[in-house]
Write a protein that holds these residues in place. Structure first.
Motif, PDB file in Angstrom:
ATOM      1  N   UNK A  59     -47.065 -35.808 -34.520  1.00 24.95           N
ATOM      2  CA  UNK A  59     -48.567 -35.660 -34.511  1.00 24.95           C
ATOM      3  C   UNK A  59     -49.224 -35.997 -33.276  1.00 24.95           C
ATOM      4  N   UNK A  60     -48.640 -36.928 -32.522  1.00 25.80           N
ATOM      5  CA  UNK A  60     -49.136 -37.309 -31.140  1.00 25.80           C
ATOM      6  C   UNK A  60     -49.063 -36.060 -30.353  1.00 25.80           C
ATOM      7  N   UNK A  61     -47.913 -35.590 -30.324  1.00 26.57           N
ATOM      8  CA  UNK A  61     -47.641 -34.593 -29.330  1.00 26.57           C
ATOM      9  C   UNK A  61     -48.468 -33.411 -29.593  1.00 26.57           C
ATOM     10  N   UNK A  62     -48.693 -33.019 -30.938  1.00 25.77           N
ATOM     11  CA  UNK A  62     -49.411 -31.895 -31.433  1.00 25.77           C
ATOM     12  C   UNK A  62     -50.850 -31.938 -31.010  1.00 25.77           C
ATOM     13  N   UNK A  63     -51.426 -33.410 -30.845  1.00 22.05           N
ATOM     14  CA  UNK A  63     -52.545 -33.629 -30.583  1.00 22.05           C
ATOM     15  C   UNK A  63     -52.796 -33.382 -28.786  1.00 22.05           C
ATOM     16  N   UNK A  64     -51.562 -33.908 -28.108  1.00 18.08           N
ATOM     17  CA  UNK A  64     -51.864 -33.508 -26.737  1.00 18.08           C
ATOM     18  C   UNK A  64     -51.513 -32.310 -26.243  1.00 18.08           C
ATOM     19  N   UNK A  65     -50.872 -31.294 -27.211  1.00 16.07           N
ATOM     20  CA  UNK A  65     -50.651 -30.037 -26.782  1.00 16.07           C
ATOM     21  C   UNK A  65     -51.926 -29.180 -26.721  1.00 16.07           C
ATOM     22  N   UNK A  66     -52.831 -29.640 -27.346  1.00  8.63           N
ATOM     23  CA  UNK A  66     -54.216 -29.031 -27.024  1.00  8.63           C
ATOM     24  C   UNK A  66     -54.735 -29.284 -25.727  1.00  8.63           C
TER      25      UNK A  66
END
Lengths: 131, 130
Positions: A59-66
Motif C-alpha cells: 500500500x505504501x509503494x502504491x501510494x509512492x508510485x503515483x
C-alpha cells in the motif's frame, strides 16, 4: 550636507560589515512555513492510514508510485528539513553561549538535516521508480 | 568573576503562567520534538525502501500501543506547531497584535489543533476498518 553614517567608528575600523544575508534566514523560515501548511494535513492523514492494521508495504509503494504523491513527498521533505534546520539554528544560537560550540553544533545540525533529507529523497525515488 | 555578583533579571519562575507565554514556549518545544520525530519518519521511509522485512519491523513498532501513542503525540504536536505557525504568519502582517486578539488567537489555535487531530484520526480509523 554633513555626511550621515549609521555605523560607529569602531564598526568601521573593525570592518566586518554585515554578513550580506539580511533577512534571508527570517524570510526562508516564512516561505518554507507557507509551503508546509497545505502539505502537513495531507501528510498526517496518510501516515495514520498507512500505519493501520490493514495497510502493508504494498500500500505504501502504491501510494509512492503515483508521480504526484512522490513529487509532493520530495517537496515536503525539502521544505520540512529546511524549515527544521532554520528553527534548530535559532534554538542553538539562543542557548549555546560558547562561540566554538555554537558554530560546531550548527554545522553538525545542518549536515544531519541534509543527510536526513537526502536519505528521504533517495528512499522515495527508489520506492517510486521501482523497488 | 565580577559578572557573577551582578543582579540578574527576574527569572521565569517569578511570573504567573499565562496563555501567551505558555503557547510561545510550547511552539518551540513542539518544533524541537518534531525535529526529533523526523528521525522516525526517515527510518520509516528507508525501511520501506530496503525491503519487506525491514518495513515489517517499523510497522509492527508503529502499530504497537507505544508506537500509536507516539504517532498520536506526533500528530497533535505537528498540528499545534502548524496552527500556531499560521498565527505567527498572521502576526507578521502586523495584524492581531492587540492583547484581546492575541488571547482569542491563542484559544483558536488550541481549538483548531484539537479539531484537526480528531479529524485526521477519524479519517485514518475509518480507513483502518474499511
Amino acid at each position: 550636507m554633513p555626511e550621515t553614517r549609521m555605523r560607529t567608528p569602531l564598526g568601521r575600523a573593525i570592518g566586518l560589515g554585515s554578513a550580506k544575508e539580511g533577512v534571508q534566514h527570517w524570510w526562508m523560515q516564512r516561505v518554507t512555513a507557507v509551503a508546509l501548511v497545505p502539505l502537513v494535513v495531507w501528510f498526517v492523514i496518510w501516515v495514520i492510514i498507512l500505519t493501520g492494521s490493514g495497510a502493508d508495504r504494498a500500500a505504501f509503494i502504491a501510494w509512492l508510485r503515483d508521480p504526484v504523491s512522490a513529487a509532493v513527498w520530495v517537496l515536503l521533505l525539502i521544505a520540512a528539513f529546511y524549515h527544521g534546520a532554520l528553527g534548530l539554528q535559532v534554538v542553538i544560537e539562543d542557548y549555546v553561549g560558547n562561540e566554538g560550540a555554537r558554530l560546531g553544533l550548527i554545522v553538525v545540525m545542518r549536515l544531519m538535516a541534509l543527510l536526513g533529507c537526502i536519505l528521504g529523497i533517495v528512499a522515495v525515488a527508489k520506492l517510486s521508480l521501482g523497488a | 568573576m565580577a559578572s557573577e555578583t551582578r543582579p540578574l533579571s527576574p527569572h521565569l519562575q517569578v511570573y504567573r503562567w499565562q496563555l501567551t507565554s505558555v503557547l510561545s514556549i510550547l511552539h518551540r518545544a513542539a518544533g524541537l520534538a518534531l525535529a526529533a520525530g523526523t528521525i522516525l519518519l526517515i527510518w520509516w521511509l528507508v525501511a520501506a525502501a530496503i525491503g519487506p522485512g525491514a518495513y515489517a519491523g517499523i510497522r509492527d513498532f508503529l502499530g504497537s500501543w507505544i508506537g500509536l501513542l507516539l504517532l498520536f503525540g506526533w500528530s497533535l504536536t505537528l498540528y499545534y506547531h502548524l496552527c500556531n505557525g499560521i498565527r505567527h504568519l498572521f502576526w507578521d502582517t502586523a495584524h492581531g497584535l492587540e492583547l484581546p486578539q492575541v488571547y482569542a488567537g491563542g484559544w483558536t489555535v488550541l481549538a483548531a489543533t484539537a479539531a484537526l487531530t480528531a479529524m485526521s484520526w477519524i479519517i485514518g480509523l475509518i480507513h483502518w476498518s474499511a
